[in-house]
Design an enzyme around this catalytic site. Structure first.
Site, mmCIF file in Angstrom:
data_model
loop_
_atom_site.group_PDB
_atom_site.id
_atom_site.type_symbol
_atom_site.label_atom_id
_atom_site.label_comp_id
_atom_site.label_asym_id
_atom_site.label_seq_id
_atom_site.Cartn_x
_atom_site.Cartn_y
_atom_site.Cartn_z
ATOM 1 N N HIS A 101 0.907 -1.071 -0.031
ATOM 2 C CA HIS A 101 -0.195 0.076 0.044
ATOM 3 C C HIS A 101 0.881 1.270 0.298
ATOM 4 C CE1 HIS A 101 -4.058 -1.731 1.625
ATOM 5 N NE2 HIS A 101 -3.766 -2.122 0.472
ATOM 6 N N TYR A 103 -9.209 5.593 7.621
ATOM 7 C CA TYR A 103 -9.097 5.839 9.003
ATOM 8 C C TYR A 103 -10.094 6.992 9.432
ATOM 9 C CZ TYR A 103 -4.984 3.329 10.259
ATOM 10 O OH TYR A 103 -3.820 2.465 10.314
ATOM 11 N N PRO A 116 -3.670 -0.016 18.763
ATOM 12 C CA PRO A 116 -3.466 -0.382 17.462
ATOM 13 C C PRO A 116 -3.532 0.786 16.549
ATOM 14 C CG PRO A 116 -5.388 -1.153 18.299
ATOM 15 C CD PRO A 116 -4.794 -0.584 19.594
ATOM 16 N N LYS A 166 1.429 -0.245 15.210
ATOM 17 C CA LYS A 166 2.848 -0.207 15.575
ATOM 18 C C LYS A 166 3.430 -1.444 16.496
ATOM 19 C CE LYS A 166 4.390 3.157 13.498
ATOM 20 N NZ LYS A 166 4.370 2.527 12.161
ATOM 21 N N TYR A 224 4.322 6.390 10.016
ATOM 22 C CA TYR A 224 3.257 5.191 9.863
ATOM 23 C C TYR A 224 4.015 4.206 9.064
ATOM 24 C CZ TYR A 224 -0.914 2.708 8.623
ATOM 25 O OH TYR A 224 -1.855 1.680 8.534
HETATM 26 P P1 RFL Z 1 2.941 -12.012 21.436
HETATM 27 O O1 RFL Z 1 2.379 -11.849 19.928
HETATM 28 O O2 RFL Z 1 2.063 -11.682 22.427
HETATM 29 O O3 RFL Z 1 3.636 -13.494 21.705
HETATM 30 C C1 RFL Z 1 4.028 -13.691 23.051
HETATM 31 C C2 RFL Z 1 3.963 -15.249 22.980
HETATM 32 O O4 RFL Z 1 4.526 -15.634 24.197
HETATM 33 C C3 RFL Z 1 3.585 -16.684 24.657
HETATM 34 N N1 RFL Z 1 3.873 -16.877 26.031
HETATM 35 C C4 RFL Z 1 4.610 -17.727 26.844
HETATM 36 N N2 RFL Z 1 5.220 -18.995 26.345
HETATM 37 C C5 RFL Z 1 5.656 -19.724 27.307
HETATM 38 N N3 RFL Z 1 5.665 -19.500 28.765
HETATM 39 C C6 RFL Z 1 4.767 -18.475 29.141
HETATM 40 N N4 RFL Z 1 4.903 -18.210 30.483
HETATM 41 C C7 RFL Z 1 4.424 -17.623 28.093
HETATM 42 N N5 RFL Z 1 3.737 -16.458 28.475
HETATM 43 C C8 RFL Z 1 3.371 -15.888 27.072
HETATM 44 C C9 RFL Z 1 2.419 -16.335 24.215
HETATM 45 O O5 RFL Z 1 1.462 -17.558 23.967
HETATM 46 C C10 RFL Z 1 2.594 -15.705 22.753
HETATM 47 O O6 RFL Z 1 2.629 -16.758 21.758
HETATM 48 O O7 RFL Z 1 3.948 -10.910 21.438
HETATM 49 P P2 RFL Z 1 5.177 -10.456 20.707
HETATM 50 O O8 RFL Z 1 5.950 -11.602 19.892
HETATM 51 O O9 RFL Z 1 6.001 -9.477 21.306
HETATM 52 O O10 RFL Z 1 4.470 -9.649 19.260
HETATM 53 C C11 RFL Z 1 3.691 -8.554 19.393
HETATM 54 C C12 RFL Z 1 2.535 -8.488 18.698
HETATM 55 O O11 RFL Z 1 1.812 -9.616 18.759
HETATM 56 C C13 RFL Z 1 1.587 -7.179 19.027
HETATM 57 O O12 RFL Z 1 2.370 -6.197 19.202
HETATM 58 C C14 RFL Z 1 0.464 -6.823 18.116
HETATM 59 O O13 RFL Z 1 -0.401 -7.978 17.751
HETATM 60 C C15 RFL Z 1 -0.502 -6.091 18.716
HETATM 61 N N6 RFL Z 1 -1.646 -5.990 18.491
HETATM 62 C C16 RFL Z 1 -1.742 -5.250 17.075
HETATM 63 N N7 RFL Z 1 -0.843 -4.580 16.533
HETATM 64 C C17 RFL Z 1 -1.076 -3.871 15.338
HETATM 65 O O14 RFL Z 1 -0.133 -3.225 15.076
HETATM 66 N N8 RFL Z 1 -2.171 -3.723 15.034
HETATM 67 C C18 RFL Z 1 -3.464 -4.496 15.347
HETATM 68 O O15 RFL Z 1 -4.539 -4.666 14.765
HETATM 69 C C19 RFL Z 1 -3.155 -5.339 16.520
HETATM 70 N N9 RFL Z 1 -4.299 -5.777 16.931
HETATM 71 C C20 RFL Z 1 -2.879 -6.632 18.993
HETATM 72 C C21 RFL Z 1 -4.057 -6.623 18.269
HETATM 73 C C22 RFL Z 1 -2.532 -7.419 19.943
HETATM 74 C C23 RFL Z 1 -3.594 -8.108 20.451
HETATM 75 N N10 RFL Z 1 -3.378 -8.510 22.073
HETATM 76 C C24 RFL Z 1 -2.216 -8.785 22.684
HETATM 77 C C25 RFL Z 1 -4.356 -8.848 22.787
HETATM 78 C C26 RFL Z 1 -4.970 -7.345 18.946
HETATM 79 C C27 RFL Z 1 -4.777 -8.247 19.947
HETATM 80 C C28 RFL Z 1 -6.010 -8.932 20.645
HETATM 81 C C1 PHB Z 2 -5.137 -4.481 10.986
HETATM 82 O O1 PHB Z 2 -5.420 -4.725 9.570
HETATM 83 O O2 PHB Z 2 -5.536 -5.181 11.780
HETATM 84 C C2 PHB Z 2 -4.858 -3.244 11.374
HETATM 85 C C3 PHB Z 2 -4.400 -2.226 10.398
HETATM 86 C C4 PHB Z 2 -4.052 -0.910 10.931
HETATM 87 C C5 PHB Z 2 -4.256 -0.537 12.213
HETATM 88 C C6 PHB Z 2 -4.578 -1.449 13.027
HETATM 89 C C7 PHB Z 2 -5.004 -2.724 12.712
HETATM 90 O O3 PHB Z 2 -3.754 0.662 12.457
#
Ligand code: RFL
Ligand code: PHB
Length: 421
Positions: A84, A222, A316, A320, A408
């Site tokens: 994009h 957005y 989110p 980032k 971004y």
């Molecule tokens: P993760 O992906 O949370 O991975 C951590 C891993 O550690 C495991 N774990 C353990 N393993 C062994 N022993 C233990 N005691 C443990 N405790 C935990 C977990 O099972 C997991 O597999 O962290 P990581 O790798 O730092 O990655 C970060 C990203 O996942 C996170 O920043 C993003 O997904 C945040 N986030 C979003 N970011 C965006 O940029 N756009 C989004 O739309 C967006 N949606 C989200 C999200 C995070 C969410 N969370 C954490 C609730 C939506 C959700 C629901």
């Molecule tokens: C997504 O596609 O899940 C998404 C994209 C942009 C955002 C947050 C989530 O700022």
């Protein structure tokens, strides 16, 4: 198709780098270390199907894309991801496009879901990478305060974990990396007196929806509206990812499908295209995500290093979270390679400071985007006018638009070291 059970391999008793968590941070770090010839083991509490299906982020910054390609994990992303060149901002029934390449000297982003990136990294690691154990829950770690370079088996940092089939076990390591997310245990090993946390919560959440419907538009939209924030994103040419601002504590059951589509149409409405409506389709998943900004400092304590959500959370709105996790492990892999190749701990000693400088920029951007675009129930008409004025500034000032576009598409990851592989 069911995922075949992996062939049991013995869990090692010692490794150079013990990685807790197989999210994007842990998996990518394992790949970068393995490629540099550094032993590591990944312990993940959940099973493979769970981590591969967790719906989360969708936008990869330019540098995340570059890192995945150079780690050999970019092939499917390049085939199936959607590059994009901009986003659309909608506010006050107006639309304004931010063009990334012209504002940033050619940078862009990639729409590629975190689920897909995780699947690619898991497949690569199981095929030819470092040992990765699912169903291995870490209960605690000890010995990380030992910063003496001649760690022995008795004084070494130790991970205590429980494997679902094999029972309790320990893994000694030269270094332990906590990639275990916001609910992880690793950071508890940093003495409370040395740990500082910084936090902000927001008085609203997002309702996240996955729908079998073509995306609203060919870029993300957005929207700021008096009814609340809305975001139209996508996963593929046939699957939409949509978000609506909702009050904290909302039960997704309060949002039947028709209500979701009606509300999205109302919040995304623009006078630039008065008849415009989203194409509707079956909603296949719905969940409510709380919004939080949170940082723990420092990101290193002795032989323990924290990366990704284990050390920082962003709301989110700026897309980032995943990208910050990637940037942390790139910096960390360089530091561990320097330690391995030269014995120097210079980059490891600088790890926390190097990462936190970039983390705080992303925290600021995520906070600013969140405050700019949401409707805060406590806001007066004055604050709403400030939001609209700032949106107008972004629409009419190249400098303001460039500031958004640079953040971004992602600020540079700290410069590579001469020891980088
Ligand atoms: P993760 O992906 O949370 O991975 C951590 C891993 O550690 C495991 N774990 C353990 N393993 C062994 N022993 C233990 N005691 C443990 N405790 C935990 C977990 O099972 C997991 O597999 O962290 P990581 O790798 O730092 O990655 C970060 C990203 O996942 C996170 O920043 C993003 O997904 C945040 N986030 C979003 N970011 C965006 O940029 N756009 C989004 O739309 C967006 N949606 C989200 C999200 C995070 C969410 N969370 C954490 C609730 C939506 C959700 C629901
Ligand atoms: C997504 O596609 O899940 C998404 C994209 C942009 C955002 C947050 C989530 O700022």
């Amino acid at each position: 198709m069911p995922i075949p059970a992996p062939i049991p391999v013995p869990v090692p008793v010692h490794t150079t780098v013990g990685i807790i968590g197989a999210g994007p941070a842990g998996l990518l770090l394992a790949r970068l270390l393995h490629d540099a010839g550094i032993d590591c083991v990944v312990l993940e509490s959940r099973d493979r199907a769970y981590i591969e299906q967790r719906q989360r982020a969708g936008i990869l910054e330019q540098s995340t894309v570059d890192v995945l390609r150079s780690a050999g994990a970019g092939e499917r992303m390049d085939r199936e991801g959607l590059p994009h060149d901009g986003i659309e901002l909608r506010y006050d029934r107006r639309s304004h496009r931010i063009d990334f390449p012209s504002l940033t000297g050619g940078r862009r982003v990639m729409v590629y879901a975190q689920t897909e990136m995780v699947k690619d990294l898991v497949a690569q690691q199981l095929a030819d990478g470092a040992p990765l154990f699912f169903d291995a829950e870490v209960a605690g770690i000890e010995g990380v305060h030992d910063v003496n370079d001649t760690a022995t088996a008795t004084g070494a940092p130790t991970i205590h974990f429980h494997h679902r089939d094999r029972g309790p076990a320990t893994l000694t390591c030269d270094y332990i990396v906590g990639c275990d997310g916001f609910h992880g245990v690793a950071r508890n090993a940093v003495p409370a007196g040395l740990r500082r946390t910084y936090e902000r919560t927001y008085p609203y959440s997002w309702l996240g929806v996955l729908a079998q419907a073509p995306p609203a538009y060919d870029e993300l939209i957005y929207a700021h509206s008096s009814r609340g924030f809305a975001l139209a994103s996508m996963r593929s040419p046939t699957v939409s990812r949509l978000y609506l601002q909702v009050p904290g504590g909302t039960d997704p059951a309060e949002w039947p499908d028709a209500r979701i589509w009606d509300e999205l149409d109302a919040r995304l409405a623009t006078d630039a295209d008065p008849g415009w409506k989203l194409e509707r389709g079956p909603v296949v998943a719905k969940s409510v995500l709380p919004m939080r900004s949170w940082v723990v400092e420092p990101m290193r304590y002795g032989r323990l290093l924290l990366a990704g959500d284990a050390a920082h959370i962003v709301p989110p709105t700026g897309a980032k979270g995943l990208n910050l996790a990637v940037a942390d492990v790139v910096v960390l892999a360089r530091a561990l390679v320097q330690r391995h190749v030269t014995g120097s701990t210079e980059l490891l000693d600088a790890y926390s400071e190097t990462c936190l400088r970039r983390v705080w920029r992303a925290e600021h951007f995520s906070y600013a985007m969140t405050e700019l675009l949401h409707t805060d129930p406590a806001h007066s008409a004055f604050e709403t006018k400030l939001q609209l004025s700032q949106l107008d500034r972004i629409a009419h000032s190249r400098h303001a638009a460039a500031e958004l576009a640079e953040n971004y598409t992602g600020l540079p990851i700290a410069p590579p070291s001469p020891y980088a592989s």
